[in-house]
Enzyme design. Structure first.
Site, PDB file in Angstrom:
ATOM      1  N   ARG A 168      71.630  -5.097 -30.578  1.00 16.64           N
ATOM      2  CA  ARG A 168      72.636  -4.815 -31.601  1.00 16.64           C
ATOM      3  C   ARG A 168      72.545  -5.719 -32.836  1.00 16.64           C
ATOM      4  NH1 ARG A 168      77.535  -5.131 -31.304  1.00 16.64           N
ATOM      5  NH2 ARG A 168      78.160  -3.176 -32.280  1.00 16.64           N
ATOM      6  N   CYS A 198      57.760 -10.930 -28.942  1.00 14.43           N
ATOM      7  CA  CYS A 198      56.740 -11.144 -29.965  1.00 14.43           C
ATOM      8  C   CYS A 198      57.015 -10.263 -31.186  1.00 14.43           C
ATOM      9  CB  CYS A 198      55.358 -10.849 -29.392  1.00 14.43           C
ATOM     10  SG  CYS A 198      54.016 -11.455 -30.440  1.00 14.43           S
ATOM     11  N   GLU A 199      58.208 -10.417 -31.725  1.00  9.08           N
ATOM     12  CA  GLU A 199      58.697  -9.786 -32.952  1.00  9.08           C
ATOM     13  C   GLU A 199      59.763 -10.726 -33.500  1.00  9.08           C
ATOM     14  OE1 GLU A 199      57.750  -6.782 -34.132  1.00  9.08           O
ATOM     15  OE2 GLU A 199      56.844  -5.764 -32.395  1.00  9.08           O
ATOM     16  N   TYR A 214      77.107  -0.879 -25.680  1.00  6.61           N
ATOM     17  CA  TYR A 214      75.832  -0.655 -26.370  1.00  6.61           C
ATOM     18  C   TYR A 214      74.936  -1.894 -26.310  1.00  6.61           C
ATOM     19  CZ  TYR A 214      78.605   3.227 -27.982  1.00  6.61           C
ATOM     20  OH  TYR A 214      79.418   4.330 -28.009  1.00  6.61           O
ATOM     21  N   PRO A 240      87.088   6.899 -26.465  1.00  6.34           N
ATOM     22  CA  PRO A 240      86.731   5.494 -26.713  1.00  6.34           C
ATOM     23  C   PRO A 240      85.616   5.015 -25.792  1.00  6.34           C
ATOM     24  CG  PRO A 240      88.692   5.601 -25.372  1.00  6.34           C
ATOM     25  CD  PRO A 240      88.347   7.029 -25.733  1.00  6.34           C
ATOM     26  N   GLY A 241      84.725   4.236 -26.332  1.00 11.10           N
ATOM     27  CA  GLY A 241      83.695   3.582 -25.528  1.00 11.10           C
ATOM     28  C   GLY A 241      83.798   2.091 -25.744  1.00 11.10           C
ATOM     29  N   GLY A 255      85.984   5.497 -32.109  1.00 10.27           N
ATOM     30  CA  GLY A 255      85.462   4.596 -33.135  1.00 10.27           C
ATOM     31  C   GLY A 255      86.390   3.445 -33.448  1.00 10.27           C
ATOM     32  N   TYR A 300      71.863  -3.199 -35.726  1.00 12.28           N
ATOM     33  CA  TYR A 300      73.052  -2.887 -36.516  1.00 12.28           C
ATOM     34  C   TYR A 300      73.515  -4.027 -37.430  1.00 12.28           C
ATOM     35  CZ  TYR A 300      73.907   1.074 -33.334  1.00 12.28           C
ATOM     36  OH  TYR A 300      73.809   2.229 -32.598  1.00 12.28           O
TER      37      TYR A 300
END
Length: 401
Positions: free
Chosen positions: A298, A328-329, A356, A260-261, A218, A302
């Protein structure tokens, strides 16, 4: 990477396009291992959900990482990329018991975060070593959506349920070889993380045959100019000191593990998209690109902020733009952001697009997923082809009605 390199790749491979810089990934790995260089047994398990392209996995394997996986399919990908089972940890949440058993058959390290699953697994497979995921009830991350150590989280077994765990272990005779925690992404306060670590140390004292302690990850990376990040060097210094003291008191050599990513791959990623239209309304100038949240969700999911640069006109006069997609949003990447003057046909670059981003892409609106390129040794290597219509319908079965 330089804008001219990115523009050349966009010209060669088309837009939209994901590009990953191998050197940045290697540097991030070296930075993390250097911060914990005084730990004799250090293990970095890359959280492959961040970016699971096989070429990226092979690059990280060459660096020396293991893998943190969350699905049977990720385990399969890891094995396919050349990782041996002993270098993979499986940390699922809410999966079927059958999936856990299938992974266990592959001799991968199992990490369990549910009392009932722990008891069931221990009763059926008491000789299989198991790690336990603890929820320390500490929120070290900055965003509620990506913090998983708080009291209402679905992840982990509550630290207050340690007596239940011990009873299960005694009744089943199972072997607990690791203790794990993960407080969530975007750790802002090292002291809060260290406080959670103390909870993990206290929990570990209850188990006498541990091989490793896993502190999750994180670690926060900067997403914009002036943004704060986790001070890895300070964390390394403070946690190393505490870990070595605990290891001495424990009386047994232990491995210190992280997962870790984002820290490894986020800053290595660039997302390139071409501007389809520039649209002036009564109050806003929209820059509409040939992408949407089908490729990069993202910012919408987020509220994440990615630096956006006009690499076709990097020295142009800055103006305010709202960057939107073609879905179309409502798919707004940035509101009233200062960007060098944009014209139709320009290529915009989204930074910190390694984690991500592609891994959360979809075919919404029946759009194709973009290509991926690895920039290594001054050259772009195609590591995932752009989808075609055949890919879109490959698994569909037409029934005449």
């Amino acid at each position: 990477m330089q804008p001219k390199d990115l523009l050349a790749l966009a010209e060669e491979f088309g837009n939209p396009l994901y590009v990953y810089d191998a050197t940045t990934i290697e540097q991030q790995y070296n930075r993390l291992t250097a911060a914990f260089s005084k730990v004799e047994n250090l293990r970095i398990n890359y959280a492959m959900k961040a970016l699971s392209n096989i070429s990226i996995l092979k690059l990280l394997k060459k660096c020396g990482t293991g893998l943190d996986t969350v699905s049977y399919q990720e385990v399969q990908l890891g094995l396919h990329a050349g990782f041996t089972p002993d270098k993979i940890i499986f940390t699922p949440n809410g999966v079927s018991f059958e999936e856990i058993e299938e992974v266990a058959k592959l001799s991968v390290q199992i990490n369990i975060d549910n009392l009932s699953v722990l008891e069931h697994f221990g009763a059926k497979h008491p000789t299989v070593p198991v790690c336990i995921r603890i929820n320390p009830h500490v929120m070290a991350g900055g965003n509620q959506n990506i913090s998983v150590g708080h009291i209402d989280s679905k992840f982990g077994i509550s630290i207050y349920q340690i007596p239940h765990i011990l009873r299960i272990v005694e009744n089943t005779g199972m072997h607990i070889n690791g203790i794990h925690m993960h407080t969530g992404s975007d750790i802002l306060d090292i002291e809060v993380f260290l406080y959670a670590a103390e909870i993990l140390f206290d929990a570990a004292k209850q188990f006498k045959e541990l091989d490793f302690l896993d502190f999750g990850s994180g670690f926060k990376v900067p997403y914009k100019k002036g943004d704060i990040e986790t001070n890895i060097e300070e964390l390394g210094k403070k946690l190393t000191k505490r870990f070595l003291a605990f290891e001495k008191d424990y009386g047994r050599s232990l491995t210190l593990a992280f997962e870790p990513g984002k820290f490894l791959v986020s800053g290595a990623g660039f997302f390139l998209a071409k501007v389809n239209v520039v649209k002036q309304t009564t109050s806003t100038v929209f820059a509409g690109i040939d992408s949407g949240f089908n490729h990069l969700i993202r910012p919408m999911f987020y509220g994440s902020q990615h630096t956006i640069e006009n690499i076709s006109n990097p020295k142009g006069k800055e103006r305010f733009y709202t960057v939107v997609g073609y879905i179309c949003e409502t798919d707004t990447f940035a509101n009233n952001r200062q960007i060098a003057e944009i014209k139709e046909g320009d290529v915009l670059c989204f930074r910190n697009a390694g984690a991500y981003c592609f891994s959360m892409a979809s075919n919404y609106n029946s759009r194709f997923k973009p290509a991926e390129v690895l920039w290594k040794d001054g050259k772009g290597h195609l590591i995932s082809k752009r989808e075609t219509f055949d890919d879109l319908i490959r698994n569909q079965i037409v029934v005449e009605v």
